[in-house]
Design a protein around this motif. Structure first.
Motif, PDB file in Angstrom:
ATOM      1  N   LEU A 818      -0.931  -4.217  -2.765  1.00  0.00           N
ATOM      2  CA  LEU A 818       0.386  -4.742  -2.419  1.00  0.00           C
ATOM      3  C   LEU A 818       1.186  -3.712  -1.636  1.00  0.00           C
ATOM      4  CD1 LEU A 818       1.426  -6.532  -5.741  1.00  0.00           C
ATOM      5  CD2 LEU A 818       0.208  -7.460  -3.767  1.00  0.00           C
ATOM      6  N   LYS A 819       1.797  -4.172  -0.550  1.00  0.00           N
ATOM      7  CA  LYS A 819       2.645  -3.295   0.264  1.00  0.00           C
ATOM      8  C   LYS A 819       4.100  -3.332  -0.214  1.00  0.00           C
ATOM      9  CE  LYS A 819      -0.776  -2.327   3.010  1.00  0.00           C
ATOM     10  NZ  LYS A 819      -0.810  -2.781   4.413  1.00  0.00           N
ATOM     11  N   ARG A 868       9.281  -1.255  -1.055  1.00  0.00           N
ATOM     12  CA  ARG A 868       8.106  -1.026  -0.233  1.00  0.00           C
ATOM     13  C   ARG A 868       7.887   0.482  -0.109  1.00  0.00           C
ATOM     14  NH1 ARG A 868      12.376  -1.983   3.196  1.00  0.00           N
ATOM     15  NH2 ARG A 868      12.751  -0.327   4.735  1.00  0.00           N
ATOM     16  N   ASN A 869       6.702   0.856   0.262  1.00  0.00           N
ATOM     17  CA  ASN A 869       6.390   2.256   0.520  1.00  0.00           C
ATOM     18  C   ASN A 869       6.911   2.605   1.910  1.00  0.00           C
ATOM     19  OD1 ASN A 869       5.159   4.806   0.858  1.00  0.00           O
ATOM     20  ND2 ASN A 869       3.537   4.201  -0.560  1.00  0.00           N
ATOM     21  N   PRO A 870       7.714   3.641   2.044  1.00  0.00           N
ATOM     22  CA  PRO A 870       8.282   3.957   3.366  1.00  0.00           C
ATOM     23  C   PRO A 870       7.238   4.199   4.447  1.00  0.00           C
ATOM     24  CG  PRO A 870       9.395   5.193   1.639  1.00  0.00           C
ATOM     25  CD  PRO A 870       8.219   4.535   1.001  1.00  0.00           C
ATOM     26  N   ASP A 871       6.026   4.653   4.046  1.00  0.00           N
ATOM     27  CA  ASP A 871       5.006   4.900   5.063  1.00  0.00           C
ATOM     28  C   ASP A 871       4.203   3.651   5.400  1.00  0.00           C
ATOM     29  OD1 ASP A 871       3.250   4.520   2.970  1.00  0.00           O
ATOM     30  OD2 ASP A 871       2.595   6.612   2.850  1.00  0.00           O
ATOM     31  N   GLY A 872       4.583   2.522   4.817  1.00  0.00           N
ATOM     32  CA  GLY A 872       3.904   1.269   5.099  1.00  0.00           C
ATOM     33  C   GLY A 872       2.645   1.050   4.299  1.00  0.00           C
ATOM     34  N   SER A 876       2.305   2.513  -4.831  1.00  0.00           N
ATOM     35  CA  SER A 876       1.429   3.267  -5.724  1.00  0.00           C
ATOM     36  C   SER A 876       1.642   2.910  -7.184  1.00  0.00           C
ATOM     37  CB  SER A 876       1.653   4.772  -5.522  1.00  0.00           C
ATOM     38  OG  SER A 876       3.016   5.099  -5.706  1.00  0.00           O
ATOM     39  N   ALA A 877       0.615   3.170  -7.974  1.00  0.00           N
ATOM     40  CA  ALA A 877       0.664   2.900  -9.405  1.00  0.00           C
ATOM     41  C   ALA A 877       1.530   3.939 -10.102  1.00  0.00           C
ATOM     42  CB  ALA A 877      -0.741   2.918  -9.989  1.00  0.00           C
ATOM     43  N   LEU A 878       2.095   3.561 -11.241  1.00  0.00           N
ATOM     44  CA  LEU A 878       2.977   4.461 -11.975  1.00  0.00           C
ATOM     45  C   LEU A 878       2.876   4.195 -13.458  1.00  0.00           C
ATOM     46  CD1 LEU A 878       5.434   6.482 -11.941  1.00  0.00           C
ATOM     47  CD2 LEU A 878       6.872   4.455 -12.046  1.00  0.00           C
ATOM     48  N   LYS A 879       2.744   5.247 -14.236  1.00  0.00           N
ATOM     49  CA  LYS A 879       2.825   5.112 -15.681  1.00  0.00           C
ATOM     50  C   LYS A 879       4.286   5.265 -16.097  1.00  0.00           C
ATOM     51  CE  LYS A 879      -1.829   6.820 -16.563  1.00  0.00           C
ATOM     52  NZ  LYS A 879      -2.663   7.846 -17.246  1.00  0.00           N
TER      53      LYS A 879
END
Length: 923
Positions: A818-819, A868-872, A876-879
């Motif tokens: 997912l973006k 969204r991720n700024p780099d497109g 990322s996953a996160l605990k």
């Protein structure tokens, strides 16, 4: 420079101070007939100076993949984008010359910021096309001038609105600055800033030239193979009925020949209604006079930004060394007899109407007091019921598309809307969320209702420059659709909201009834203003960006539901039956979830388009075979399904389902029983005790589990009871035949009296549902979102082998990652949020809130937005962070979510919670 005649001078001097030279021009009487051409603020138009040609400028082809009708901004943008997307066998037909009708005299302003993320994107595309793309493609200059835009705030609320726009703009990289009055004076020396609270300055706003733009668009389109034909009026639209009874476009007729085509695009502006009538398609727009004046030279005005003074309802557009002055009146003139002969023509300016803009203009730029008028421009424009365009494929005829009703914003929205319309035609759906422009947003009972179109269009026009408050409601054309509970709820103080023509409960006023009255046109046209109008007074208290005065009333409705029991009237819901030999095949294909559970089961599901994006969320109940008992049970053999759909989007859902059934060739019937059934939802921990006294069935968990339904007797009447909740509590919905609604409601209220039962409205539903993380379609879930991004993967039968529309796109997205995805935010500080607020990660904008509300049980403001991720790249996953345990919520309301901090626009922290999704953006 001419001066006002003495008679007119006496009329105005009796009611206002002496007129400035800006107002002194020759007296003109109002006429709806075209007059001789007047000067417009452009170097040229596309009118043929030596007289119109006697025939088409090019031979007509025998066939085309699409025919665009209308050579204004939208027509030219649409054919350009169709050709650019590869559909080159396309034709544009213009009855006169390009830009004739309305485009040629437009002010041509482009403001980049609007209170909608989609509109910001549409405007950005228009700006790119006009300022860069076309010149690179053709080597021609479109006439784009970047002189900036300045929004005037005369009070704190207006500046708060502008700050919200600025926050959203930052997400899209739009430069803007809030200026003090002194800074504004430095930027615009001729401006009076004594009464200013502040301004919003957008340096890269500008002005477009209609002739230069349309010329360049059509040249770029023809270079790609499109055909543009002028002087060719359309005389008819041929429609055929196919083998399954579906009406489809067949051909376009002209005096000079017929073009066979499966697709017609109605970009005829003011004349779009007449063009629709040729195909028996309803086009709900209305024509009005819309005017501006062009001043003589003003020393020192050169290079100044364009100005929008919303509180004065006036704009000031730079025109070289002069200004164009216009705005929106409370009493616009309707053009009821639209003439086919009206092309490069204008109306006489009615000074009685236009004068209201002069005082605001002179106040803002005092130099205008000593400036004369060079020309007046009063032409026709098309306006709609919600001040939004009409776009998309029409419900009545497949292949007949709308691109009209742009409310004088056709130039600035044209590029973005032309691209989306082209994508719609080629791929079946637009790329962006265009629901707010889709013709299917209006219920079919309204689109040919002349009273509704006229009243609502007037109000939208008159309020165009008004502050956009989160909880505003229209006053025009109310009480169009009323459910059986309307009168009894009115008597109990219901403050109704309008959705899809329906009156639905918003919240309940403790001070008695506040009925909605007939529209008074805000006193225009000698209509007497409504006096002692309680509904309007209470609505006015909603006009704030803070918590409204009745915040505690909604709190009580919410907490009564959480602690005891509340009743919600949800009768405006769409209620459809899907039956027929292929009903099971259709259900498998239409719905993302497996709805083919055992009869008596209800399933929450989505519907997708071919791109895997969400067209709807709804509940689908599989019915048990039995004796037909309408409206509670249809006649069927085999499989049948009962669909309950949010009433505000019912028409959209209806047409989506019908389109899929037609495209797939399923032998099914879809029937609508929305009008002859009511629906109340009884929710809260005491709901079982209340309903056990009313229903003749065991309501225990074992006998009546969650997500099940059955036909039962309630107070002697048959109803369909469903154990469902949209507020996160124990509860049931009762779907009731119309004539039985009031007896059942009274029985429920009587049984609930000892438990403190109360009526609650949709403002409470919004708050309660956001606490539980339940999605709202067209807020948290839109046609540009997938279920995976929205945290609704559990609604998708991806573990099965059953195909459904959009499944391939979801599988691809799941594989690639997912973006973007939805997350939930809370604030420790008690502040109101309404959506559109920017979300930052490490100082970089990563999204914005789609929806926000106050959660009264957890006593926090809650917002949902996509990050969204700024780099497109993939989000990322996160605990769960280590400080998660410090922020716990009642298990009754929320699971124990991972919590982390993102920065809000003004520096406050937002706590982020996530549900139904396993990974998030790592802050």
């Amino acid at each position: 420079m001419a001066f006002l005649r003495s008679a007119v001078w006496r009329v105005f001097s009796a009611v206002r101070p002496p007129l400035s030279p800006l107002c002194r021009t020759s007296t003109r009487s109002y006429s709806s007939e075209p007059t001789k051409e007047k000067s417009v603020p452009y170097e040229k138009t596309l009118k043929q100076e030596d007289g119109a040609s006697s025939g088409p400028t090019k031979p007509l082809p025998r066939s085309a993949d699409a025919v665009v009708i209308g050579g204004g901004s939208l027509g030219c943008q649409t054919i350009y984008h169709l050709a650019k997307m590869g559909m080159t066998n396309v034709v544009l037909l213009e009855r006169d010359r390009l830009t004739a009708g309305t485009t040629w005299h437009t002010a041509g302003l482009l403001w980049q910021l609007r209170p909608s993320d989609v509109e910001v994107e549409l405007l950005a595309h228009t700006r790119n096309v006009i300022s860069k793309d076309l010149e690179e493609e053709t080597g021609l200059h479109t006439g784009w001038i970047q002189n900036g835009g300045l929004f005037i705030a005369s009070n704190k609320q207006r500046l708060d609105e502008y700050k919200r726009l600025m926050s959203l703009g930052k997400v899209y990289g739009i430069e803007s600055h809030v200026l003090s009055p002194a800074e504004t004076k430095d930027l615009y020396p001729l401006m009076n800033v004594d009464d200013l609270y502040g301004t919003l300055y957008v340096p890269k706003d500008g002005t477009m030239d209609p002739a230069g733009t349309c010329t360049t668009l059509t040249r770029a389109a023809t270079a790609r193979g499109a055909t543009v034909i002028e002087n060719c009026p359309v005389t008819g639209i041929q429609v055929r009925t196919d083998d399954i009874g579906v009406k489809r476009v067949k051909a376009v007729e002209t005096q000079h020949g017929t073009i066979e085509t499966p697709c017609v695009v109605n970009c005829a502006g003011v004349w779009a209604t007449k063009l629709g009538e040729m195909a028996r398609v309803k086009v709900p727009l209305i024509a009005m006079h819309h005017a501006y004046v062009v001043t003589e030279r003003i020393e020192g005005i050169q290079n100044m930004p364009n100005v929008r003074d919303h509180d004065a309802s006036v704009y000031l557009r730079l025109q070289g060394d002069a200004l164009s002055v216009g705005g929106y009146e409370r009493n616009p003139i309707f053009w009821d007899e639209v003439s086919d002969k009206f092309a490069f023509s204008l109306f006489d300016l009615d000074w009685d109407v236009f004068m209201q803009h002069i005082e605001g203009a002179v106040n803002r730029v005092p130099a205008l007091e000593q400036t004369g008028i060079k020309s007046t421009v009063c032409g026709p424009e098309s306006f709609t019921a919600d001040h939004k365009p009409l776009m998309g494929e029409t419900p009545e005829v497949r292949g007949f598309f709308l691109g009209c009703g742009f409310n004088s914003a056709g130039m600035m929205l044209g590029g973005g809307c032309g691209r989306e319309l082209a994508h719609w035609i080629i791929h079946g759906r637009p790329e962006k969320d265009m629901y707010g422009y889709d013709i299917r947003r209006f219920h079919n009972s309204l689109t040919d209702n002349k009273r509704w179109i006229r009243e609502r269009s007037h109000e939208s026009y008159a309020k165009n420059y008004s502050l956009v408050f989160p909880f505003d409601e229209p006053l025009a054309s109310r009480n169009m659709r009323k459910d059986p509970f309307h009168q009894v709820l009115t008597e109990q103080g219901c403050m109704f909201q309008e959705r899809h023509g329906w009156e639905r409960p918003g919240w309940f006023n403790k001070e008695g009834p506040a009925p909605v009255k007939d529209y008074d046109y805000y006193g225009a046209y000698d209509v007497k203003r409504n006096e002692k109008y309680k509904y309007d007074e209470l609505l006015g208290q909603e006009y704030t960006f803070d918590f409204p005065p009745h915040h505690d009333v909604i709190k009580n409705e919410c907490l009564s539901c959480r602690h005891s029991v509340a009743v919600f009237d949800m009768s405006y819901f769409g209620k459809f039956y899907l039956t027929g030999p292929d009903a099971k095949k259709a259900a498998d294909w239409l719905f993302t979830a497996d709805v083919n559970k055992k009869p008596g089961t209800t399933v929450y599901t989505c519907m997708l388009n071919k791109r895997g994006r969400s067209e709807a969320d709804l509940t689908v109940s599989r019915l048990e075979p039995g004796v037909a008992n309408l409206p509670l049970a249809p006649e069927f053999s085999g499989d049948a399904y009962y669909l309950a759909i949010g009433g505000g989007v019912a028409e959209h859902n209806w047409n989506h389902i019908k389109t899929v059934l037609q495209d797939q060739g399923f032998r099914c019937q879809l029937t609508d029983h929305s009008e002859n059934m009511g629906m109340i939802s009884i929710q809260g921990p005491k709901s079982r005790e209340v309903l056990q006294e009313v229903l003749d069935t065991d309501l225990s968990n074992e006998a009546f589990p969650f997500s099940s339904h059955k036909v039962v007797i309630a107070a002697g009447h048959q109803v369909r009871a469903m154990r469902l909740s949209f507020v996160g509590e124990l509860g049931w919905e009762l779907h009731i035949p119309k004539d039985s609604c009031l007896p059942v409601y009274r029985a429920v209220m009587a049984a609930g009296a000892k438990h403190g039962i109360i009526n609650s409205g949709y403002r409470a539903i919004d708050s309660l549902s956001i606490e539980k993380g339940y999605r709202h379609w067209h807020a948290d879930l839109r046609p540009d979102d997938t279920p995976l991004e929205a945290g609704l993967a559990f609604t998708c039968k991806l573990k099965s082998s059953v195909p459904f529309q959009g499944r391939d796109m979801l599988e691809k997205q799941k594989k690639e990652g997912l973006k973007r995805r939805i997350v939930c935010f809370t604030t420790d500080e008690k502040v109101p949020m309404f959506g559109l607020e920017a979300i930052y990660r490490n100082g970089v904008p990563v999204g914005h809130l789609r929806r926000a509300d106050y959660g009264f049980y957890i006593d926090k403001t809650i917002g949902y937005g996509y990050i969204r991720n700024p780099d497109g790249g993939v989000v990322s996953a996160l605990k769960a962070p280590t400080h998660c345990s410090a922020h716990t919520y009642s298990d009754h309301i929320l699971s124990r979510f991972p919590v982390f901090v993102l920065k809000y626009e003004n520096g406050r922290d937002l706590r982020c919670c996530e549900k139904n999704v396993s990974s998030l953006l790592n802050p």
